[in-house]
Design a protein around this motif. Sequence first.
Motif, PDB file in Angstrom:
ATOM      1  N   GLU A   1      58.164  41.897  56.492  1.00 50.58           N
ATOM      2  CA  GLU A   1      57.000  42.653  56.007  1.00 50.58           C
ATOM      3  C   GLU A   1      57.405  43.795  55.075  1.00 50.58           C
ATOM      4  O   GLU A   1      56.769  44.043  54.052  1.00 50.58           O
ATOM      5  N   ILE A   2      58.474  44.498  55.444  1.00 49.27           N
ATOM      6  CA  ILE A   2      58.955  45.613  54.602  1.00 49.27           C
ATOM      7  C   ILE A   2      59.440  45.061  53.257  1.00 49.27           C
ATOM      8  O   ILE A   2      59.132  45.611  52.196  1.00 49.27           O
TER       9      ILE A   2
ATOM     10  N   ILE B   1      59.328  42.206  61.061  1.00 52.08           N
ATOM     11  CA  ILE B   1      59.094  43.522  60.453  1.00 52.08           C
ATOM     12  C   ILE B   1      59.934  43.684  59.186  1.00 52.08           C
ATOM     13  O   ILE B   1      59.458  44.213  58.170  1.00 52.08           O
TER      14      ILE B   1
ATOM     15  N   ARG C   1      57.685  50.374  58.265  1.00 53.48           N
ATOM     16  CA  ARG C   1      56.588  49.397  58.200  1.00 53.48           C
ATOM     17  C   ARG C   1      55.245  50.104  58.181  1.00 53.48           C
ATOM     18  O   ARG C   1      54.334  49.751  57.432  1.00 53.48           O
TER      19      ARG C   1
END
Length: 291
Positions: free
Chosen positions: A285-286, A282, A195
């Motif tokens: 988001e990645i 997360i 991330r």
Amino acid sequence: MADRIAVLGAGAVGGMLAVLLAEAGHEVTVLASERTGTAINVGGLTLRSGRYGEIAARVPARPWLTAPVDVLFVAVKAPDLLAALSRVPAGLVDGAAVVPLLNGVDHVPLLRAAYPRADVVPMTVAVEATRVAPGVVEHLSPFADYAITAGDRDVDPGGLLRDAGLDVDTSAPDEATLLWRKLCFLGPFALLTTRAMEPIGPAREAGSTRLDALVEEAVAAATASGATPDGAAVRARLGGMPATMRSSMLKDAEAGAVLELDAIAGPILRAAPDGAPVTRGIVAEIAAAGR
């Protein structure tokens, strides 16, 4: 002692393992793609390591297994596993030890279904190594730590690795704890660094609260899956890592390769009692960043 060994996958882990096992006197065959196999057959396999020095080994490479072996080490990444298994006919590993070195937990039942007459022996590895060219591996960490459950087996994969100079831990009481012990560490490490697109040092400094939450969610998922993880040990290990260490997922993201998001984060998302909201965020988001 078994001496007919095949290594499926000639990346960082598989290449390093093949060199050290060949150096220890075993009959090693590498199963790899046409491009990588040709490079190995022409120039051999080379390991560059601060711990082991530089070792060049003449190891034959083939696109698929053509003769029975005593041990098959499976060292491909999870997204490549199904395709890679086409290189290994089931009849050639009947009675053999099939030793997967993949991240995650879901590959074990898959391999047992694919090779019902083999002894699938899960093993984990913690090492920082990089394949810098086909047939050339650089070992970057001072450690190369393998783990396996203790037990009486016709073939002892842990003993093979110890004889080759590798460190092997047999303290895990069962397979679930063995696999989740690594995943509880690797999940937070891989997700946080990927991330941030930074090594663990700066990623840890900028995201200490998130790191704690990632560990907590991974431990909860492990416990729900029947493992007995040690959250304090995971936190201590993550806190003591050299600041420059980069996860394999971060390296894959930097290279534009397919990430092992499901293998590493999927088990946590599926098993955590609260749905693992920090891990989920997360991962989202990645994925949104196209990594």
